[in-house]
Design an enzyme around this catalytic site. Structure first.
Site, PDB file in Angstrom:
ATOM      1  N   LYS A 143     -14.564   2.032   2.987  1.00 16.43           N
ATOM      2  CA  LYS A 143     -14.061   0.771   3.447  1.00 16.43           C
ATOM      3  C   LYS A 143     -15.259  -0.170   4.154  1.00 16.43           C
ATOM      4  O   LYS A 143     -15.727  -1.275   3.794  1.00 16.43           O
ATOM      5  CB  LYS A 143     -12.781   0.468   4.314  1.00 16.43           C
ATOM      6  CG  LYS A 143     -11.337   0.724   3.585  1.00 16.43           C
ATOM      7  CD  LYS A 143     -10.496   0.091   4.795  1.00 16.43           C
ATOM      8  CE  LYS A 143      -9.055   0.658   4.246  1.00 16.43           C
ATOM      9  NZ  LYS A 143      -7.941   0.817   5.198  1.00 16.43           N
ATOM     10  N   LYS A 195       1.521  -3.650   5.459  1.00 19.04           N
ATOM     11  CA  LYS A 195       2.065  -3.393   7.040  1.00 19.04           C
ATOM     12  C   LYS A 195       0.983  -3.962   7.855  1.00 19.04           C
ATOM     13  O   LYS A 195       1.429  -4.503   8.823  1.00 19.04           O
ATOM     14  CB  LYS A 195       1.998  -1.808   7.268  1.00 19.04           C
ATOM     15  CG  LYS A 195       2.875  -1.356   8.510  1.00 19.04           C
ATOM     16  CD  LYS A 195       2.422   0.123   8.880  1.00 19.04           C
ATOM     17  CE  LYS A 195       3.124   1.032   7.984  1.00 19.04           C
ATOM     18  NZ  LYS A 195       2.850   2.274   8.603  1.00 19.04           N
ATOM     19  N   GLY A 217       2.891   4.354   4.625  1.00 19.35           N
ATOM     20  CA  GLY A 217       2.595   4.012   3.168  1.00 19.35           C
ATOM     21  C   GLY A 217       3.120   4.604   2.024  1.00 19.35           C
ATOM     22  O   GLY A 217       4.260   4.272   1.375  1.00 19.35           O
ATOM     23  N   ARG A 218       2.714   5.859   2.122  1.00 20.20           N
ATOM     24  CA  ARG A 218       3.044   6.776   0.871  1.00 20.20           C
ATOM     25  C   ARG A 218       4.457   7.458   0.958  1.00 20.20           C
ATOM     26  O   ARG A 218       4.827   7.973   0.147  1.00 20.20           O
ATOM     27  CB  ARG A 218       1.960   7.818   0.608  1.00 20.20           C
ATOM     28  CG  ARG A 218       1.806   8.662   1.966  1.00 20.20           C
ATOM     29  CD  ARG A 218       0.606   9.482   1.744  1.00 20.20           C
ATOM     30  NE  ARG A 218       0.056  10.445   2.898  1.00 20.20           N
ATOM     31  CZ  ARG A 218      -0.678   9.981   4.010  1.00 20.20           C
ATOM     32  NH1 ARG A 218      -1.024   8.752   3.955  1.00 20.20           N
ATOM     33  NH2 ARG A 218      -0.711  10.846   5.219  1.00 20.20           N
ATOM     34  N   GLU A 248      -7.245  -6.171  -0.406  1.00 23.26           N
ATOM     35  CA  GLU A 248      -6.727  -6.277  -1.770  1.00 23.26           C
ATOM     36  C   GLU A 248      -5.606  -7.223  -1.998  1.00 23.26           C
ATOM     37  O   GLU A 248      -5.553  -8.138  -2.754  1.00 23.26           O
ATOM     38  CB  GLU A 248      -6.483  -4.995  -2.751  1.00 23.26           C
ATOM     39  CG  GLU A 248      -7.754  -4.136  -3.189  1.00 23.26           C
ATOM     40  CD  GLU A 248      -8.272  -3.248  -1.829  1.00 23.26           C
ATOM     41  OE1 GLU A 248      -7.792  -3.263  -0.687  1.00 23.26           O
ATOM     42  OE2 GLU A 248      -8.901  -2.302  -2.340  1.00 23.26           O
ATOM     43  N   HIS A 296       0.826  16.504 -26.922  1.00 19.16           N
ATOM     44  CA  HIS A 296      -0.302  16.274 -28.111  1.00 19.16           C
ATOM     45  C   HIS A 296      -1.600  15.976 -27.365  1.00 19.16           C
ATOM     46  O   HIS A 296      -2.538  15.360 -28.049  1.00 19.16           O
ATOM     47  CB  HIS A 296       0.276  15.095 -28.869  1.00 19.16           C
ATOM     48  CG  HIS A 296       1.525  15.688 -29.538  1.00 19.16           C
ATOM     49  ND1 HIS A 296       1.497  15.817 -30.860  1.00 19.16           N
ATOM     50  CD2 HIS A 296       2.588  15.808 -29.361  1.00 19.16           C
ATOM     51  CE1 HIS A 296       2.745  16.117 -31.284  1.00 19.16           C
ATOM     52  NE2 HIS A 296       3.537  16.389 -30.137  1.00 19.16           N
TER      53      HIS A 296
END
Lengths: 557, 557
Positions: free
Chosen positions: A514, A224, A281-282, A230, A399
């Site tokens: 950051k 955005k 974003g989420r 990254e 398991h």
């Protein structure tokens, strides 16, 4: 416009925005009820009648909650909690564009929250017309692009069609889209594949690129801000690979970004799609963040099915009666377990391998939304905010970590997710049952075992029971039910934030790390420019940490 | 033999086996110290000197723990806890074959715990000669098989070499091997690939099989009992696919199983390898459970490197001084955070995409081992047993759930794992730093931010700090360091179990769910044999649950 037209209603409902969780009458009631919660281990406490009664449904999903430690008084108090907090009223305001992403009296994002507008596109009268028009505009651009791909009018330099797409993004630009792609891979166009690069770890990009024919690959870069460290790093890595392969990136690269961001530069991209500030974003999987990739993989009609399922659940979330509103009921059961019965985590366990990354998406959606410590008025919370979300698909988890869920000293509430039929339909009868039947039988058996437990003379084989769970069941994992499930959890998270009186839409907690990373990276750059560089004076702590980590040895210069 | 030769020592050390956690003097000391734990947010509390001092190493890994809330008195009390509980003495007994998998006075597994013997193969004098000889025997069989594959003397019916291998297993036969394969995929033979089928979900098998050339594929079926429901079901599914493709399964299928199990039938398998009762599933990655697949993927010499790294860490775990024993120190720091400072979970966050499934493996290894509620004497625990383990690779997690870790109301201790150089070596300089440097800088920055926090006028941008973390750092993720890391965590888990006085080696908590699933499945089989079947009489509860779940509608018969 939208907001002013609604201002009267908004004014009333906005009273809810400052109502503290622990000041409501229902808070005290629930606290009293929590002293003796319903005992699922008592004889006949979990009866056939209870199982049939504690069940609701919406948008293709049944929600079974007889294995929760609730009874009629608790459900009545939860209904009251929903009303006192104005949970549904706030949800409706959200859908209409109220500025809910804010902290009163302090600098904050001051944004609307309109992910629901991405799916409010089917009926004539949207609740947030402006945002819906934006969403529709982007969908039209996307449909045109997908048609051109299918018609063969957009091809590579050699005239060949594109077979692969790499999504480059991180956080919300990766987790939700990736979870949906894996969930629905059974529905994709034959011969089309999608890959994801998210981590700044260079091995992530290298591993993905190594197996691909780049000449037939599109790259969808999603950020955005157009400046996510990254994603910019990985875009550069991937562009370099294209250049080295003699390919022109602008024939292959797509952009999904905010208007006016550094990435909003059509000259560098084959196509650009927009994302808007009103969608965090989420919560962005049904915006262009997920839609471009999903449209490529599944085709436009299947993409619309996802949106249709999400829209159906968004509507169900407006029901005032908690027993007819699965997202709200799930939110309230979560609050009962977390705020009143004292559990710290929530395991979300899909009995579907296709949902292998859905819990990871919900980890972000829930924990980044509700992992907060101040109210919407900036006061320190006097109650716990959101739980830690974790989980892996069943039956695998059985398991692995189920030992602790059954017999550990911590109580872990569970949300099971299952489907009555498989996606692929290739199954095999062994000992007179199919694999899918074994899968569902295991899911149901776990809920039963956790609830009722089992006495036993050997103390190591004793099961204490009273470990609560909810069950979400649909006929099949399809684009429609996937959209509904996604929206169900988005709404659940939002409801919990409303009731806890926290801002579920910002993420200030990611900033400090950051800034400190930037501070440390400056030392690498300093050493690179000047071999005699030392950070000892300017940043003794950071410099010592780099040294102790072995990052300042001569060969790493 | 082994045990009797050691009986004198074993007798003394076995006193430790009944020492209750809350009865030790160090328990009270640590409880008192926990009232005012070291404050990492005080000015200069986290000093360069502290960072340099709180650091140890073994087998290629540095452990940095200056960002834990410990000081000299706490470390001294933790050393005392290690001694009072006989943690190292018990570890040594374990390596020598003591029967540690038991509950005194009750029916229990009564087994030795000898996963360490799989790697105790390099020096002449193994600590558990019999188990080591067994391990070496299987390794010789494996080396022969791998040589034959490479020499082209084992090929498919068309005379072609095998390129792919599917590992069919679940739990310990899947998670550890899968984590290691993904971690080390950068080292694999060109052209060889491994795939995994674990879930009973038929979509899992279908998705894996759909993209493979079965004629060139080996299938490695792994089940100690030879009767694991999921694995037997998946083996049958895969065998059917081979038969339908006109291939002879006995030319393609390998078995890893216990001697005398229903799968111990050489006529049905190209090769059979054994696993032994003294190695539990979650500790079996370095036995044939992982070795066959890893040998195929990486080759025998790299497999030995994994074992060599594990062996080096197993030796470090025998150090009495906790400051020279990273697995023990990590275990004690975990106990400090969990038992004394009150955290319920532990996040394990590798800054390496290759470790994407390592946390899932540790979820099993730790939670199935220590998610218990009785002591080794069968008494109810008066203290909390093991934590909930969760996590995803960084930097991805930073864009997901770190919000809660920094600013949520729950304290989440973190174990960061990182590497100074990348595996692939393909990296790109952007803004004067490489991707790998960005990755490590982010890891260090997060530890710093969590520890020191940051005051701020805007309460929503305030970071409280005092959130503890440890850092594990190695030069590069190689077979050797992967083996060391695996063994480090195995030893950590075992140490915590010793100190909490629980049996970390059984898993009775998984039985009830299995039994109930069988009960539910009987109803499907009943309906299949008799359309008029009803489970109402025999099992009203189970029948009601199947009905409420929508599994009894006529079309599902």
């Amino acid at each position: 416009m939208e907001q002013s037209a609604e201002s009267g209603k908004q004014h009333d409902a906005s009273l809810y925005f400052s109502r503290d969780f622990n000041k409501m009458a229902s808070f005290a009631e629930l606290g009293a009820l929590a002293r003796a919660p319903y005992d699922l281990t008592a004889p006949d406490a979990l009866s056939p009648a209870r199982i049939r009664r504690y069940r609701t449904h919406a948008a293709g999903f049944d929600l079974l909650y007889s294995t929760q430690r609730v009874d009629e008084p608790v459900l009545a108090a939860l209904q009251k909690l929903a009303e006192e907090s104005g949970a549904v009223a706030q949800f409706r305001l959200m859908k209409k564009g109220a500025v809910l992403n804010r902290i009163e009296g302090y600098a904050s994002e001051e944004r609307q929250v309109l992910h629901t507008a991405c799916r409010d596109i089917f009926a004539p009268g949207s609740q947030a017309p402006e945002a819906t028009e934006q969403a529709k505009g982007e969908l039209v651009k996307l449909a045109d692009f997908l048609t051109a791909l299918e018609a063969g009018s957009i091809v590579n330099a050699a005239g060949e069609v594109f077979t692969d797409l790499i999504q480059v993004g991180i956080g919300g630009s990766d987790l939700g889209p990736r979870a949906l792609y894996l969930a629905l891979a059974a529905y994709k166009f034959p011969g089309r594949r999608v890959h994801f690069i998210s981590n700044v770890d260079p091995d992530d990009a290298a591993a993905t690129l190594s197996g691909l024919d780049l000449s037939r690959t599109l790259v969808n870069v999603v950020s955005k801000s157009g400046s996510t460290l990254e994603t910019m790093t990985n875009e550069a890595l991937v562009r370099k690979a294209f250049s080295e392969a003699g390919l022109e990136p602008e024939r292959h690269f797509l952009a999904v970004t905010g208007k006016g961001s550094p990435m909003d530069n059509p000259a560098r991209y084959l196509r650009s799609f927009y994302m808007f500030d009103s969608i965090g974003g989420r919560y962005s999987a049904t915006s262009m963040v997920g839609a471009v990739m999903l449209g490529f993989a599944l085709g436009y009609p299947q993409l619309l099915e996802i949106l249709r399922g999400a829209q159906a659940m968004d509507l169900a979330a407006e029901e005032e009666d908690i027993l007819c509103n699965p997202p709200l009921l799930l939110a309230l059961l979560g609050i009962w377990n977390h705020s009143f019965l004292g559990s710290e985590t929530l395991a979300i366990l899909p009995y579907s391998q296709a949902l292998v990354r859905f819990t990871a998406h919900l980890q972000q959606c829930d924990m980044e939304s509700n992992g907060k410590s101040v109210t919407r008025q900036g006061k320190p919370l006097a109650w716990k905010s959101g739980p830690i979300i974790w989980g892996e698909p069943g039956t695998n988890g059985q398991h692995a970590f189920y030992q602790l869920i059954h017999q550990g000293t911590a109580i872990v509430p569970v949300e099971f997710i299952g489907f009555r039929t498989s996606q692929h339909g290739s199954d095999l009868m062994i000992e007179q049952t199919t694999s899918q039947e074994k899968l569902v039988a295991n899911l149901l058996a776990q809920a039963l075992a956790l609830a009722t437990g089992q006495p036993e003379d050997n103390p190591n084989r004793r099961f204490p029971g009273n470990r609560p769970s909810s069950l979400l069941l649909a006929d099949r994992l399809t684009p429609y039910t996937m959209g509904a499930l996604l929206a169900l959890y988005e709404a659940k998270v939002v409801f919990q934030g409303f009731i806890w009186n926290i801002n579920s839409f910002d993420q200030e907690g990611v900033q400090l790390g950051k800034r400190l990373a930037t501070r440390l990276l400056a030392h690498y750059a300093g050493r690179r420019q000047d071999p005699g560089y030392s950070g000892e004076e300017s940043d003794a702590l950071g410099w010592a940490l780099l040294g102790a980590a072995g990052m300042l040895s001569p060969e790493r210069g």
